[in-house]
Design an enzyme around this catalytic site. Structure first.
Site, PDB file in Angstrom:
ATOM      1  N   HIS A  85      -4.324  -1.987   1.170  1.00 51.52           N
ATOM      2  CA  HIS A  85      -4.833  -1.225   2.322  1.00 51.52           C
ATOM      3  C   HIS A  85      -3.784  -0.929   3.391  1.00 51.52           C
ATOM      4  O   HIS A  85      -4.105  -0.317   4.404  1.00 51.52           O
ATOM      5  CB  HIS A  85      -6.062  -1.924   2.923  1.00 51.52           C
ATOM      6  CG  HIS A  85      -5.797  -3.329   3.369  1.00 51.52           C
ATOM      7  ND1 HIS A  85      -6.048  -4.410   2.561  1.00 51.52           N
ATOM      8  CD2 HIS A  85      -5.305  -3.836   4.517  1.00 51.52           C
ATOM      9  CE1 HIS A  85      -5.717  -5.522   3.206  1.00 51.52           C
ATOM     10  NE2 HIS A  85      -5.265  -5.188   4.398  1.00 51.52           N
ATOM     11  N   ASP A 127     -10.455  -6.324   5.426  1.00 49.74           N
ATOM     12  CA  ASP A 127      -9.503  -5.555   6.229  1.00 49.74           C
ATOM     13  C   ASP A 127      -9.419  -4.056   5.945  1.00 49.74           C
ATOM     14  O   ASP A 127      -8.849  -3.339   6.743  1.00 49.74           O
ATOM     15  CB  ASP A 127      -8.102  -6.184   6.117  1.00 49.74           C
ATOM     16  CG  ASP A 127      -7.222  -5.846   7.313  1.00 49.74           C
ATOM     17  OD1 ASP A 127      -7.769  -5.643   8.418  1.00 49.74           O
ATOM     18  OD2 ASP A 127      -5.986  -5.782   7.155  1.00 49.74           O
ATOM     19  N   ASP A 182      -0.943  -9.570   3.544  1.00 45.40           N
ATOM     20  CA  ASP A 182      -0.763  -8.153   3.205  1.00 45.40           C
ATOM     21  C   ASP A 182       0.346  -7.979   2.181  1.00 45.40           C
ATOM     22  O   ASP A 182       1.470  -8.435   2.401  1.00 45.40           O
ATOM     23  CB  ASP A 182      -0.420  -7.349   4.467  1.00 45.40           C
ATOM     24  CG  ASP A 182      -1.624  -7.145   5.364  1.00 45.40           C
ATOM     25  OD1 ASP A 182      -2.623  -6.584   4.875  1.00 45.40           O
ATOM     26  OD2 ASP A 182      -1.582  -7.551   6.542  1.00 45.40           O
ATOM     27  N   HIS A 195      -4.814 -14.269   5.254  1.00 46.91           N
ATOM     28  CA  HIS A 195      -4.832 -12.838   4.904  1.00 46.91           C
ATOM     29  C   HIS A 195      -3.388 -12.397   4.698  1.00 46.91           C
ATOM     30  O   HIS A 195      -2.596 -12.364   5.639  1.00 46.91           O
ATOM     31  CB  HIS A 195      -5.505 -12.037   6.019  1.00 46.91           C
ATOM     32  CG  HIS A 195      -5.591 -10.572   5.702  1.00 46.91           C
ATOM     33  ND1 HIS A 195      -6.408 -10.079   4.711  1.00 46.91           N
ATOM     34  CD2 HIS A 195      -4.951  -9.505   6.231  1.00 46.91           C
ATOM     35  CE1 HIS A 195      -6.262  -8.754   4.651  1.00 46.91           C
ATOM     36  NE2 HIS A 195      -5.389  -8.396   5.566  1.00 46.91           N
TER      37      HIS A 195
END
Length: 1001
Positions: free
Chosen positions: A404, A135, A22, A20
């Site tokens: 996000h 997420d 970001d 994951h």
């Protein structure tokens, strides 16, 4: 429910390896690339080549594209192609980022998805068909529709209310078919999987060791990877001695999870944030476990396989079960514990939220402006490739900030600066492009004007006064617009003229922002996708702009106001009468003049005080809102000034913490417009524009504007999902944290109503909004938070935001029927206000030729009916073939090398703004003749209808049809009827996407 009989009675675990990543959060994109992100792709590709059974899913395209363009070797690129063909590397979602679902606009979600999909299809011929929205903080009902329209077969989410998830888990209801849009219903439904309580990270607890398990590469280090390759927290390696214990731990977790689902397939995510930067140690350990469990599958009752998301969903789909249907209710807001309501981020970093939306709107204008230039001026002097790069810089920046932890305001300050810098750079490029297009079209040889400069500023304060100033105003909407644009000028005595030398209505008055300048409001009437040019001159004895006159009222002490004897005075236009009370300097009521309906109407600023010490109880932060009591009014005294003129009245209210304060932290500027005869003033007349000035706040304050009315709303609020559809928000009482859990995101629209009357709020950036009392609506405008939670401090995730924010909200008051016809067009008119570009004229100016068209660039305006929105008109520049077989062939033959962008393909999207049954007239399907709509751009020769992001021909797109009680048949789903003779019928809530080709000039 008894577990279904399983082949061989075994559970099948699908181990999905993922990282994951970001796109900005604690660290910038550049820092992340250097510390770990580039290493993820380099080492994963190398490891996948070593073991035929190994698989991996790649998600965020921004990181992958940076690796592909800047890091990957030719060999690695070949290997990526091979792994994709073998189905061992899979792109899921495929957007630039994993976008936030609560505070983003649907246009920007589509942009970032299209941006990533275009790259993947052009480079690999690959089209993602599964989501992995693990997420985002809560799930919107727009997202399932978006992914269905993009051709996805299944959608995956994770973060929903903790109590709701526990309940769904117990009852095996984590999987369902979601009909996100009430109007599109079954046509755009999608199978949705909610992750169980373990979410997307591997549970790392080992019962046989105090070291963690399954994260063998440890955790990434910043700023540099360790020289010796030893990372912190590397998990216990798998050895002969612990292999059986490791396997037992993994199997126990698989069995625990299997009990929460209806089938024997278990999705077992392997990875977490920033994982797989050293894929070799990851796979070499997991290989041992996978082999061991499969050798002893009879004993364990489990088989394990490396898998992609599509492997898992394919297995569930082939079970052919009948699934429950979920309607269009979303999963917002999101709470993780009784005092952890993730509703603060709806407002966090309001300035970033505002700039992100302004950038999006400028991009929308720049795209259609450039598209028209390319179509109508094939001989133009502007380099098209450079122009496309300018647009791409803003496409990239607007896509990036939808992440996000971007537009949500949940990033560290340096990452916020990264987003802001990228947005400002892209905006500068697009404004420069628009200015150079105007310069090129109007260059001296055409009409004898000498243009000394075309320049753009955000503040709109041009410098030189010795030359005549002009403004070019572009209307990016495909409707005729009548509105005001504001220009800063240095003195009061001004005249404004159009291209033909006719005087234009305008009003000038002292500026709200500065003592030394004036605001000039110019009334502009511009047809769809067209521009007008206005010259602004110092007064030359002829018609001048109206000068607004000011009346200042005495500052009023609210604590001693005479409640009995109100001193009321009205401010009126053709649509409303707003009444103020001189005793308090506050608003008193609004009368809607058509129905003569009067609503009591007061507004006040309040603050929620929040705790900053974790020892003393729950705290607010970038994400969470945890008020420790009711909101407290901020003002003891209110100052009032009324600027009135024949076009506009502006009521300026200043809120002071006490009667003697010099400075105010809160102000509201309310504008009411009057439109002269001969102009279509319907939208302008019906909106009450409010601009707020809030800040700098004291620490641990959350600022709201509360509007209280006499409407009997029963505390029912309506807010939008992403500017696409409305959600009903009944007030819910909770044991704890009721205030925060009744906050919802307003991306563009919110309203309250009673049986007869509705009050609509329209916003140009996202805010948290709530109805904490009957007839009330409150909007959170700003937050300034600091707490001592070590995790927040270590990651610099405080929100010590000392800025002043200046959001704008338009209010519309009226009957339900009347507001229904106004609010969708008004919301878009606020979102896409005209773009103003400044220039200067100097020297001798001959009489203009007799037929200087009003729009040199736009001879034929582009106009759609008021229930449709021209959502996209752009030249994407992709070089892929829209014939899939050809595209795949050219990639296999290695012919997809860098080439010139394709300027012949125009991307067009048309959206129907209304729901079925919402309005007797506007909810009807609309027939659009694309040839006639676009005739101003040239002669349309071909139209291809495509999926939402352009990568599928809708006639060949066959999404999986999941069985439901409503539709027991399991047939493939085909989208829409296609156009004969370029005529399309657009049904309620549809978003239709086309490639349009024109005759070569």
């Amino acid at each position: 429910l008894a577990l279904l009989p399983r082949a061989g009675g075994e559970l099948r675990a699908f181990v999905v390896a993922h990282s994951h990543m970001d796109v900005g959060w604690v660290y910038t994109v550049q820092e992340s690339m250097h510390a770990y992100a580039a290493n993820v792709y380099t080492t994963v590709i190398e490891e996948l080549m070593k073991g035929k059974q190994r698989k991996f899913i790649a998600v965020e395209q921004e990181f992958f594209r940076l690796w592909w363009d800047l890091v990957a070797t030719d060999t690695e690129k070949q290997q990526v192609h091979q792994l994709l063909q073998e189905g061992r590397l899979e792109f899921v979602i495929g957007g630039q980022v994993m976008h936030d679902e609560a505070v983003t606009l649907i246009d920007d979600q589509i942009l970032q998805l299209t941006e990533g999909h275009g790259f993947l299809y052009e480079t690999f011929g690959f089209r993602p068909q599964f989501s992995w929205h693990v997420d985002p903080f809560g799930a919107s009902a727009t997202t399932p529709t978006l992914f269905a329209l993009a051709g996805f077969n299944a959608h995956l989410i994770s973060r929903i209310d903790y109590d709701l998830k526990a309940d769904m888990q117990r009852n095996k209801k984590l999987q369902f078919v979601w009909q996100g849009s009430p109007s599109l219903s079954a046509r755009q439904e999608i199978f949705t999987h909610v992750m169980d309580q373990y979410s997307y990270c591997t549970p790392s607890q080992l019962p046989f060791s105090n070291r963690s398990g399954f994260f063998w590469n440890g955790f990434a280090t910043f700023p540099d990877p360790p020289k010796d390759g030893v990372y912190p927290n590397m998990s216990l390696p798998v050895t002969d001695a612990n292999l059986h214990l490791y396997a037992q731990t993994m199997v126990a977790n698989i069995k625990e999870r299997a009990a929460w689902f209806q089938t024997g397939e278990v999705l077992w995510p392997w990875g977490c944030d920033k994982q797989f930067f050293n894929a070799s140690v990851q796979y070499s350990n997991m290989d041992l476990l996978v082999d061991y469990i499969n050798k002893h599958s009879a004993e364990f009752g489990v088989t394990v396989q490396y898998a992609t998301v599509s492997d898992y969903f394919q297995a569930v789909y082939s079970r052919n079960l009948t699934w429950e249907i979920r309607d269009s209710q979303d999963f917002l807001p999101y709470s993780t514990e009784p005092f952890q309501a993730w509703t603060g981020f709806y407002t966090s970093r309001s300035t970033l939220k505002g700039v992100a939306r302004r950038a999006s709107s400028l991009l929308y204008a720049g795209e259609s402006f450039f598209t028209q230039y390319v179509r109508k001026h094939p001989e133009g002097s502007i380099c098209k490739c450079k122009a496309l790069e300018q647009l791409k810089s803003l496409r990239w920046a607007v896509s990036e900030v939808q992440h996000h932890d971007g537009i949500t305001g949940t990033e560290s300050p340096k990452v916020k600066d990264m987003y802001m810098n990228n947005l400002m750079y892209g905006m500068f490029n697009v404004k420069k492009l628009m200015a150079s297009i105007i310069f090129d079209i109007n260059s001296a040889k055409k009409n004898g004007e000498v243009y000394t400069s075309v320049y753009t500023t955000d503040s709109g304060k041009p410098g030189a006064t010795d030359v005549d100033q002009y403004v070019v105003v572009y209307n990016p909407l495909a409707w005729n617009i009548t509105t005001f644009v504001t220009v800063s000028v240095s003195n009061e005595e001004m005249s404004v003229y159009d291209e033909l030398g006719h005087s234009v209505p305008a009003q000038v008055q002292s500026s709200v922002e500065s003592q030394s300048t004036y605001d000039l409001y110019i009334l502009v009437a511009i047809s769809g996708l067209s521009y007008r040019k206005y010259s602004i001159k110092p007064l030359d004895g002829k018609q001048s702009a109206f000068i607004g006159s000011s009346v200042k009222y005495k500052r009023r002490d609210l604590t001693r106001a005479d409640q009995q004897n109100q001193k009321l005075f009205p401010v009126v236009n053709n649509c409303y009468q707003i009444v103020f009370d001189q005793n308090t300097n506050l608003m008193h009521s609004i009368t809607e003049r058509e129905t003569n309906q009067t609503v009591q109407f007061t507004q006040e600023f309040l603050e929620y005080h929040v705790n900053g010490d974790t020892k003393k109880g729950p705290t607010s932060d970038n994400y969470l809102f945890a008020p420790n009591a009711s909101a407290v009014p901020v003002a003891k005294a209110v100052g009032l000034e009324v600027m009135s003129g024949s076009l506009m009245t502006e009521i300026r209210q200043y809120f002071f913490s006490n009667v003697t304060s010099q400075d105010y932290i809160y102000a509201v500027y309310t504008r009411l417009f009057s439109v002269p005869e001969g102009y279509d003033g319907k939208l302008l007349c019906h909106r009450i524009e409010q601009e707020y000035s809030v800040g700098p706040l004291e620490l641990n304050r959350e600022a709201i504007l509360r509007t209280s009315t006499s409407l009997n709303t029963r505390q029912l609020l309506y807010t939008d999902n992403n500017g696409y559809q409305m959600q009903k928000r009944p007030f819910k009482a909770y044991v704890n944290n009721t205030v925060a859990r009744n906050y919802y995101p307003m991306v563009q629209t919110a309203y309250i109503e009673d049986d007869t009357t509705r009050l609509m709020l329209l916003a140009e950036r996202a805010h948290g909004v709530s109805s904490q009392g009957n007839g009330q609506v409150e909007v959170m405008l700003h937050r300034r938070i600091w707490n001592n939670l070590p995790w927040n401090l270590n990651n610099n995730l405080t929100l010590n935001d000392s800025s002043v924010v200046r959001p704008v909200i338009w209010l519309i008051l009226g009957t339900k029927a009347a507001t229904n016809t106004l609010y969708r067009t008004s919301a878009l008119a606020l979102e896409h206000r005209p773009v103003v570009i400044f220039g200067a004229l100097s020297g001798y100016k001959p009489k203009l030729p007799r037929r200087l068209q009003q729009n040199s660039v736009h001879d034929l305006p582009v106009t759609v009916p008021p229930n449709l929105h021209l959502q996209t008109l752009s030249i994407p520049g992709w070089r892929y073939s829209s014939n899939h077989a050809e595209q795949i062939h050219s990639i296999h033959m290695g012919e997809q090398k860098q080439g010139d962008a394709d300027f012949s393909r125009v991307l067009l999207r048309i959206r129907h703004l209304y729901e079925v049954g919402e309005d007797p007239v506007l909810s009807q399907p609309v027939m659009v003749d694309l040839k006639s709509l676009l005739k101003g751009l040239g002669s349309v020769t071909a139209v291809e209808e495509r999926s939402l992001t352009g990568t599928w021909d809708v006639n060949t797109l066959e999404r999986w049809k999941w069985k439901t009680a409503q539709y027991p048949g399991k047939k493939f789903f085909n989208s829409t009827e296609t156009s004969e003779d370029f005529i399309v019928t657009v049904h309620p809530k549809e978003i239709r996407t086309f490639f349009v080709y024109f005759q070569v000039q």
